[in-house]
Design a protein around this motif. Structure first.
Motif, short mmCIF file in Angstrom:
data_model
loop_
_atom_site.label_atom_id
_atom_site.label_comp_id
_atom_site.label_asym_id
_atom_site.label_seq_id
_atom_site.Cartn_x
_atom_site.Cartn_y
_atom_site.Cartn_z
N VAL A 26 0.85 -1.19 0.00
CA VAL A 26 0.00 0.00 0.00
C VAL A 26 0.89 1.23 0.00
CG1 VAL A 26 -1.93 -1.10 1.21
CG2 VAL A 26 -0.17 0.10 2.53
N TYR A 27 0.36 2.31 -0.55
CA TYR A 27 1.01 3.60 -0.41
C TYR A 27 0.67 4.16 0.98
CZ TYR A 27 2.49 4.37 -5.27
OH TYR A 27 3.11 4.31 -6.47
N LEU A 28 1.69 4.45 1.76
CA LEU A 28 1.48 5.18 2.99
C LEU A 28 1.27 6.66 2.69
CD1 LEU A 28 4.26 3.52 5.18
CD2 LEU A 28 1.81 2.97 5.14
N TYR A 29 1.97 7.13 1.66
CA TYR A 29 1.87 8.54 1.30
C TYR A 29 2.38 8.72 -0.12
CZ TYR A 29 2.46 13.65 1.65
OH TYR A 29 2.38 15.00 1.45
N ILE A 77 -6.07 14.14 -0.11
CA ILE A 77 -7.04 13.06 -0.21
C ILE A 77 -6.54 11.86 0.60
CG2 ILE A 77 -6.05 12.11 -2.33
CD1 ILE A 77 -8.95 11.66 -3.30
N ALA A 78 -7.45 11.07 1.11
CA ALA A 78 -7.08 9.93 1.95
C ALA A 78 -7.94 8.72 1.60
CB ALA A 78 -7.23 10.27 3.43
N SER A 79 -7.42 7.55 1.94
CA SER A 79 -8.13 6.28 1.75
C SER A 79 -8.61 6.11 0.32
CB SER A 79 -9.31 6.18 2.73
OG SER A 79 -8.86 6.21 4.06
N ALA A 136 -2.51 11.28 0.35
CA ALA A 136 -1.80 11.84 -0.80
C ALA A 136 -1.98 13.35 -0.82
CB ALA A 136 -2.31 11.24 -2.10
N HIS A 137 -0.98 14.03 -1.33
CA HIS A 137 -1.00 15.49 -1.43
C HIS A 137 -0.53 15.89 -2.82
CE1 HIS A 137 -0.45 19.72 -0.48
NE2 HIS A 137 0.79 19.65 -0.95
N TYR A 138 -1.30 16.76 -3.47
CA TYR A 138 -0.97 17.26 -4.80
C TYR A 138 -0.98 18.78 -4.75
CZ TYR A 138 -2.12 12.49 -6.16
OH TYR A 138 -2.16 11.13 -6.26
N GLN A 139 -0.03 19.39 -5.45
CA GLN A 139 0.05 20.84 -5.46
C GLN A 139 0.58 21.31 -6.81
OE1 GLN A 139 3.18 23.62 -3.47
NE2 GLN A 139 1.58 23.31 -1.93
N GLU A 144 2.85 14.89 -5.13
CA GLU A 144 3.28 15.42 -6.42
C GLU A 144 3.15 16.94 -6.37
OE1 GLU A 144 1.89 15.37 -11.12
OE2 GLU A 144 1.50 13.62 -9.85
N VAL A 145 4.27 17.63 -6.63
CA VAL A 145 4.30 19.10 -6.56
C VAL A 145 4.86 19.62 -7.87
CG1 VAL A 145 5.24 21.11 -5.38
CG2 VAL A 145 4.59 19.08 -4.05
N THR A 146 4.08 20.47 -8.54
CA THR A 146 4.50 21.08 -9.80
C THR A 146 4.75 22.57 -9.58
OG1 THR A 146 3.16 19.52 -11.07
CG2 THR A 146 3.87 21.51 -12.20
N ASP A 147 5.92 23.02 -10.01
CA ASP A 147 6.36 24.42 -9.81
C ASP A 147 6.64 25.00 -11.19
OD1 ASP A 147 7.45 26.80 -9.10
OD2 ASP A 147 9.17 25.97 -8.04
N ASP A 148 5.67 25.76 -11.71
CA ASP A 148 5.81 26.30 -13.07
C ASP A 148 7.03 27.18 -13.24
OD1 ASP A 148 3.72 25.04 -14.24
OD2 ASP A 148 2.49 26.82 -14.58
#
Length: 674
Positions: A53-56, A235-237, A180-183, A59-63
């Motif tokens: 499983v993914y614990l975490y 987002i989680a689960s 998960a965290h996306y930015q 993905e971060v995008t910096d234009d």
């Protein structure tokens, strides 16, 4: 494990300002200390038996720094989960962006908390090479993995300073994700495209679980710069991507967020203007020009009936080389042949070759030159995705069709699909949505489907049993429609030897191990308007013995196959590629030393008006014949119909396995030997 890295949508964008102030994201700790619960966990309740499983995930995008970074933590739960310690990071080498994968670091954490850092180097792996680009992957393996380990790695993807890539957040993967965290930080600078001028906005198309949403935060301007926006999703689960047989294209069903830069304010404006621009651009290429006009007059004289004229034009295009199935010629080869840059359909006709899209455009040009109202259509192939009208991007439209009016009716053609019969569409192009040209510009279009009679396969077996239960004889497969198209296009990608091997293996899988199968002949391989016929010679056992009895499955081709549907329930509906009609005729000759003890009873059954099955048995003094028909008339069966559909399949598949019982005659005393 595969990690998606290179989004397929990119805009080549230039800064409006001469000088750019580069801003960096706040630094975060390189690694996350594992918790005692993470170290000791042995399973995830939501996905019993999961390998990992993914614990975490992050993905971060910096234009403004022209990069994005990926960070992942994976918990290995079973032996199979150790496979996720080998990571492939795909990227495209070449092209405008000059993408580079850098700063790869990783480590393995054992259940006791000890850490083994990754000290090796990633190697480059070639995945695919095209005329202009190479599709590569950076591959590396984390060290000393065991069940219970936590795998942790991160990397960064950089691209050219004048290049911006709008992210594509693929929320679901093969594994369950705890958090998960996306930015994304879009650039603060004004952007322009070479074709359309200034970009007005950043937009997105979300497919997310209920209750989860993308958040937009706007910060005040700094100095001469405009306001800064930060787009995030936490987002989680997240459940894994559905893993059921016969699913629709998985990108249609999985959670994701698709971003794009846009100069349009809404959906209606985008499709109206972009559709009109697309149509004008295609008309400039299609023409028709003088070479196409001359060819149309010669190929399709006006005295012929309209449908016959179209048939001749279609056949002329089918004779040309389709580089989708051979190869594109390099610029040096074109120059050596005296060819200049391709500018219109006259150039395609002169070269006598082109891509599938170019050949479709040529057919439209020929039809127009012959006096027909003909239009180009571009649709989304449903082998890997479905059209999303809310996603404002033409990139999702990947296949071209031709539409020609005959007697006021629109007829659809697929000349870019090598060996596609006249006035038919490959299954990937049926029942899909896209754009089409109209007299006033462009509009949405839905392509028609095919009936079950189009894709027809007949399997005819005529074998002789000997006294020991060994069979020898011939099998003939007759393919039409999509079943024939599959084999014809496979032949284009190999030679006769590889084709014969694949055909033999497909027959062997039906008959079971121990059966020797050889291809005797392949007829009508390139005659796309006729059925494709393959004849095999076969030799080997076709049944099982029980004392003096030989048990043979009713249908030699289906009796040994696994059940189609084993699960009692499904989360999604059932999706078949295309409707089809399968007919089997099995004739088995048996020796005088055997007699028929029992035969299956005939069966006729139907699933609503969507599918039907029939089997009947014929017996003669020295042989028997089984005739089986299966017709499936629909592509999509809703989830609510699954129970009844499964009952239908379970019933006729049990009939396929019902045995014919042959009994060996007892040896008389006079022949018993001394």
């Amino acid at each position: 494990m595969e990690v998606r890295m290179t989004p397929h949508r990119a805009l080549y964008l230039l800064f409006a300002a001469l000088a750019v102030a580069l801003l960096t994201l706040p630094a975060r700790a390189q690694w996350t200390p594992p918790t005692p619960e993470e170290l000791s966990m042995t399973s995830q309740p939501e996905v019993p038996g999961a390998p990992a499983v993914y614990l975490y995930r992050e993905e971060v995008t910096d234009d403004d720094n022209h990069n994005y970074s990926i960070y992942a933590r994976i918990k290995v739960l079973t032996e199979r989960g150790k496979e996720y310690g080998t990571i492939e990071l795909p990227y495209e080498a070449g092209g405008h962006a000059h993408i580079e994968v850098t700063e790869i670091v990783g480590r393995t954490i054992h259940p006791d908390g000890s850490i083994v850092p990754f000290t090796g180097k990633a190697f480059d792996k070639l995945i695919e090479k095209t005329k202009d680009n190479r599709f590569m992957a950076k591959v590396f393996s984390l060290p000393d993995i065991e069940v219970g380990s936590i795998l942790e790695y991160r990397y960064r993807v950089r691209f050219e300073d004048n290049y911006f890539i709008s992210p594509e957040w693929l929320i679901q993967s093969k594994l369950f994700t705890r958090k998960a965290h996306y930015q994304w930080r879009p650039t603060v600078h004004s952007l322009y495209t070479r074709e359309k001028g200034q970009i007005n906005s950043v937009q997105w198309f979300p497919l997310l679980p209920p209750g989860d949403a993308v958040k937009l935060q706007t910060y005040p301007p700094i100095g001469q710069q405009g306001p800064r926006s930060v787009i995030t999703l936490d987002i989680a689960s997240v459940p894994p991507i559905p893993d059921e047989e016969y699913l629709p294209p998985i990108t249609f069903a999985s959670y994701r967020v698709l971003f794009y830069y846009s100069e349009y304010n809404n959906n209606t404006e985008f499709w109206a203007k972009e559709g009109k621009n697309w149509s004008k651009e295609k008309d400039r290429f299609i023409g028709p020009g003088p070479a196409v006009k001359a060819a149309a007059q010669e190929l399709a004289p006006a005295s012929d009936p309209p449908i016959d004229r179209l048939r001749k034009l279609y056949a002329s295009v089918m004779k040309l080389e389709n580089t989708d199935f051979t190869r594109e010629h390099t610029s040096s080869e074109e120059k050596a042949d005296g060819n200049k840059e391709i500018r219109n359909t006259d150039d395609i006709l002169t070269r006598k070759r082109g891509s599938g899209a170019q050949l479709t455009e040529l057919f439209v040009a020929l039809a127009r030159a012959a006096g027909f109202k003909a239009y180009l259509s571009t649709v989304t192939s449903r082998d890997h995705r479905l059209f999303l009208q809310g996603f404002l991007s033409l990139s999702q439209l990947d296949s071209d069709l031709a539409i020609v009016q005959v007697d006021g009716k629109d007829l659809f053609f697929d000349p870019g699909e090598r060996y596609m019969p006249f006035q038919h569409l490959a299954w990937t192009h049926t029942l899909v949505r896209g754009l089409r040209q109209t007299d006033k510009g462009a509009d949405f279009v839905d392509s028609p489907g095919e009936t079950f009679k189009f894709s027809h396969i007949q399997r005819l077996a005529d074998v002789q049993l000997d006294a020991h239960g060994e069979a020898s004889g011939s099998i003939r497969f007759i393919y039409s429609g999509d079943t024939a198209l599959n084999w014809r296009q496979r032949a284009l990608r190999g030679d006769q030897t590889s084709l014969n091997r694949q055909l033999s293996e497909s027959c062997e899988r039906l008959l079971g191990k121990g059966t020797e199968v050889k291809v005797v002949s392949v007829d009508k391989l390139t005659d796309y308007e006729e059925p494709l016929t393959v004849v095999f010679s076969v030799k080997g056992p076709i049944g099982s013995t029980a004392g003096h009895r030989l048990l043979i499955s009713s249908d030699l081709f289906e009796g040994m196959q696994d059940p189609t549907f084993t699960a009692k329930d499904r989360k999604y509906g059932v999706y078949f590629h295309y409707p089809y009609f399968a007919q089997d005729v099995v004739r088995v000759h048996y020796p005088p030393s055997m007699t028929v003890e029992s035969m299956p009873k005939p069966l006729n059954t139907q699933f609503q008006k969507m599918a039907s099955y029939g089997m009947k048995v014929e017996q003669a003094p020295s042989y028997y014949t089984i005739r089986r028909d299966l017709a499936v008339g629909e592509v999509l069966f809703p989830k609510e119909q699954y129970g009844d559909l499964r009952t239908f399949y379970t019933g006729f598949e049990a009939q396929d396995r019902e045995p014919v019982v042959l009994k060996a005659a007892p040896v008389s005393a006079s022949n018993g030997g001394n």
